[in-house]
Design an enzyme around this catalytic site. Structure first.
Site, PDB file in Angstrom:
ATOM      1  CG  ASN A  13      -2.689  -3.641  -3.980  1.00 36.61           C
ATOM      2  OD1 ASN A  13      -3.267  -3.410  -5.050  1.00 36.61           O
ATOM      3  ND2 ASN A  13      -1.544  -3.041  -3.648  1.00 36.61           N
TER       4      ASN A  13
ATOM      5  CE1 TYR B  66       0.704  -8.820 -12.464  1.00 43.24           C
ATOM      6  CE2 TYR B  66      -0.826  -9.053 -14.292  1.00 43.24           C
ATOM      7  CZ  TYR B  66      -0.444  -8.428 -13.128  1.00 43.24           C
ATOM      8  OH  TYR B  66      -1.219  -7.412 -12.617  1.00 43.24           O
TER       9      TYR B  66
ATOM     10  CB  ALA C 125      -0.948  -0.014   1.204  1.00 43.40           C
TER      11      ALA C 125
ATOM     12  CB  ILE D  12      -5.238   0.646 -13.217  1.00 40.43           C
ATOM     13  CG1 ILE D  12      -6.370  -0.404 -13.276  1.00 40.43           C
ATOM     14  CG2 ILE D  12      -5.589   1.792 -12.273  1.00 40.43           C
ATOM     15  CD1 ILE D  12      -7.674   0.051 -13.875  1.00 40.43           C
TER      16      ILE D  12
ATOM     17  CB  SER E 255      -4.623  -9.047 -13.449  1.00 43.38           C
ATOM     18  OG  SER E 255      -4.372  -8.549 -14.755  1.00 43.38           O
TER      19      SER E 255
ATOM     20  CB  ALA F 142       0.738 -18.617 -13.849  1.00 45.45           C
TER      21      ALA F 142
HETATM   22  P1  NAP Z   1       2.645  -0.833  -8.107  1.00 44.20           P
HETATM   23  O1  NAP Z   1       2.422   0.628  -8.292  1.00 44.20           O
HETATM   24  O2  NAP Z   1       3.914  -1.425  -8.602  1.00 44.20           O
HETATM   25  O3  NAP Z   1       2.446  -1.193  -6.560  1.00 44.20           O
HETATM   26  C1  NAP Z   1       2.677  -2.479  -6.083  1.00 44.20           C
HETATM   27  C2  NAP Z   1       2.920  -2.391  -4.605  1.00 44.20           C
HETATM   28  O4  NAP Z   1       3.244  -3.698  -4.107  1.00 44.20           O
HETATM   29  C3  NAP Z   1       4.117  -1.483  -4.274  1.00 44.20           C
HETATM   30  O5  NAP Z   1       3.793  -0.717  -3.143  1.00 44.20           O
HETATM   31  C4  NAP Z   1       5.225  -2.499  -3.965  1.00 44.20           C
HETATM   32  O6  NAP Z   1       6.227  -2.004  -3.099  1.00 44.20           O
HETATM   33  C5  NAP Z   1       4.408  -3.595  -3.300  1.00 44.20           C
HETATM   34  N1  NAP Z   1       5.137  -4.860  -3.229  1.00 44.20           N
HETATM   35  C6  NAP Z   1       5.827  -5.482  -4.218  1.00 44.20           C
HETATM   36  N2  NAP Z   1       6.379  -6.600  -3.754  1.00 44.20           N
HETATM   37  C7  NAP Z   1       6.046  -6.693  -2.444  1.00 44.20           C
HETATM   38  C8  NAP Z   1       6.325  -7.634  -1.421  1.00 44.20           C
HETATM   39  N3  NAP Z   1       7.058  -8.733  -1.657  1.00 44.20           N
HETATM   40  N4  NAP Z   1       5.853  -7.415  -0.168  1.00 44.20           N
HETATM   41  C9  NAP Z   1       5.115  -6.301   0.095  1.00 44.20           C
HETATM   42  N5  NAP Z   1       4.812  -5.388  -0.843  1.00 44.20           N
HETATM   43  C10 NAP Z   1       5.274  -5.580  -2.092  1.00 44.20           C
HETATM   44  O7  NAP Z   1       1.475  -1.661  -8.803  1.00 44.20           O
HETATM   45  P2  NAP Z   1      -0.088  -1.350  -8.967  1.00 44.20           P
HETATM   46  O8  NAP Z   1      -0.316  -1.064 -10.399  1.00 44.20           O
HETATM   47  O9  NAP Z   1      -0.589  -0.388  -7.943  1.00 44.20           O
HETATM   48  O10 NAP Z   1      -0.657  -2.814  -8.705  1.00 44.20           O
HETATM   49  C11 NAP Z   1      -1.309  -3.189  -7.505  1.00 44.20           C
HETATM   50  C12 NAP Z   1      -1.970  -4.538  -7.744  1.00 44.20           C
HETATM   51  O11 NAP Z   1      -2.906  -4.416  -8.808  1.00 44.20           O
HETATM   52  C13 NAP Z   1      -0.975  -5.631  -8.156  1.00 44.20           C
HETATM   53  O12 NAP Z   1      -1.352  -6.854  -7.576  1.00 44.20           O
HETATM   54  C14 NAP Z   1      -1.149  -5.681  -9.656  1.00 44.20           C
HETATM   55  O13 NAP Z   1      -0.788  -6.932 -10.176  1.00 44.20           O
HETATM   56  C15 NAP Z   1      -2.642  -5.418  -9.774  1.00 44.20           C
HETATM   57  N6  NAP Z   1      -3.043  -4.934 -11.083  1.00 44.20           N
HETATM   58  C16 NAP Z   1      -2.595  -3.754 -11.578  1.00 44.20           C
HETATM   59  C17 NAP Z   1      -3.026  -3.335 -12.836  1.00 44.20           C
HETATM   60  C18 NAP Z   1      -2.589  -2.039 -13.429  1.00 44.20           C
HETATM   61  O14 NAP Z   1      -2.967  -1.758 -14.581  1.00 44.20           O
HETATM   62  N7  NAP Z   1      -1.854  -1.191 -12.731  1.00 44.20           N
HETATM   63  C19 NAP Z   1      -3.893  -4.149 -13.592  1.00 44.20           C
HETATM   64  C20 NAP Z   1      -4.324  -5.348 -13.048  1.00 44.20           C
HETATM   65  C21 NAP Z   1      -3.906  -5.733 -11.797  1.00 44.20           C
HETATM   66  P3  NAP Z   1       7.661  -1.526  -3.712  1.00 44.20           P
HETATM   67  O15 NAP Z   1       7.327  -0.595  -4.855  1.00 44.20           O
HETATM   68  O16 NAP Z   1       8.314  -0.870  -2.560  1.00 44.20           O
HETATM   69  O17 NAP Z   1       8.339  -2.779  -4.148  1.00 44.20           O
END
Ligand code: NAP
Length: 246
Positions: free
Chosen positions: A89, A154, A9, A187, A141, A156
């Protein structure tokens, strides 16, 4: 006061969900990947949550590690007493065509995106079972629903989350714990900012609404799934993609 944990978060969708659930009146646990940068970003999110008059707790834990999740849940229990909402998330991408994908990149994505959901649900759901109430919302996703070339690992991980969501809904339903998933499309976040312009344009062409989604459009649906209005909704996957799949 009810408590919500949101993993990953410190930025993007997770940060927006944290702020939205704070607005809804939850005390908020902001999980971040342990690093100085992650901690600073989590503290900024916490300040914005506190503006809604709720308490916050920032906790650095690598959610791919079971022991980290256990420690975090223990600490949250000690801090707030109850855990009412869990939003799984946290997620990463390490894209590449299957033919060129390394085992390391496959394992890394499965560990963070999929194993983390096991880690968090196993530890949090035992708390929710005793409470006989709880809401779990998993972030899947469209790649998990339809597949996506270049995202074998991803897709999977995100498809597995759907199976986990439906199974947990069946296992925990009788304890008034609901478990649902959201499946975002494209997004605008730091994760998708990393795509090339060609990749972004190709995606845009497939979206019925001809625009990318915004983080608050995911947070709004998560807020609904956590709310009393969704008390009889469980085992469902809500696609939030502007009509990407039609
Ligand atoms: P993001 O901006 O990269 O944020 C992901 C968050 O997860 C970051 O705060 C990251 O921290 C944290 N994280 C990564 N590895 C971690 C771990 N091992 N332990 C704890 N925290 C961890 O991505 P987002 O776009 O907001 O995505 C959030 C979720 O939505 C994800 O599950 C993603 O797959 C899903 N999603 C996103 C989209 C899209 O279009 N953006 C579409 C479909 C699904 P650090 O940055 O410090 O590593």
């Amino acid at each position: 006061m009810a408590t919500a944990i949101i993993t990953g978060a410190s930025q993007g969708i997770g940060a927006c969900i944290a702020k939205r659930l704070a607005k809804d009146g939850y005390d908020i646990v902001i999980n971040y990947y342990p690093s100085e940068d992650g901690k600073a970003k989590a503290q900024d999110v916490a300040k914005e949550c506190e503006a809604f008059g709720v308490k916050t707790f920032c906790y650095g834990a690598d959610v791919s590690k079971f022991a980290d999740c256990e420690e975090m849940v223990k600490a949250v229990k000690a801090e707030f007493g109850t855990i009412d909402v869990l939003v799984n998330n946290a997620g990463i991408t390490k894209d590449g065509l299957l033919a060129r994908m390394s085992e390391e990149n496959y394992d890394a994505v499965i560990a963070v995106n999929q194993k983390s959901v096991f880690n968090m649900m196993k530890t949090v759901c035992s708390v929710m079972m005793k409470q006989r109430s709880g809401r779990v919302i998993n972030v899947s996703s469209v790649a998990g629903l339809y597949g996506n070339a270049g995202q074998f690992n991803y897709s999977a991980s995100k498809a597995a989350i759907i199976g986990m969501t439906k199974t947990a809904a069946k296992e925990f339903g009788s304890r008034s714990i609901t478990c649902n998933a959201v499946a975002p499309g494209f997004i605008q976040t730091p994760m998708t900012d990393a795509l090339t312009d060609d990749q972004k344009n190709a995606i845009l062409n497939q979206i019925a609404m001809k625009r990318y989604g915004q983080v608050d459009e995911i947070a709004g649906v998560v807020s609904f799934l956590a709310s009393p209005d969704a008390s009889y909704v469980t085992g469902q996957v809500i696609e939030i993609s502007g009509g990407l799949s039609m």
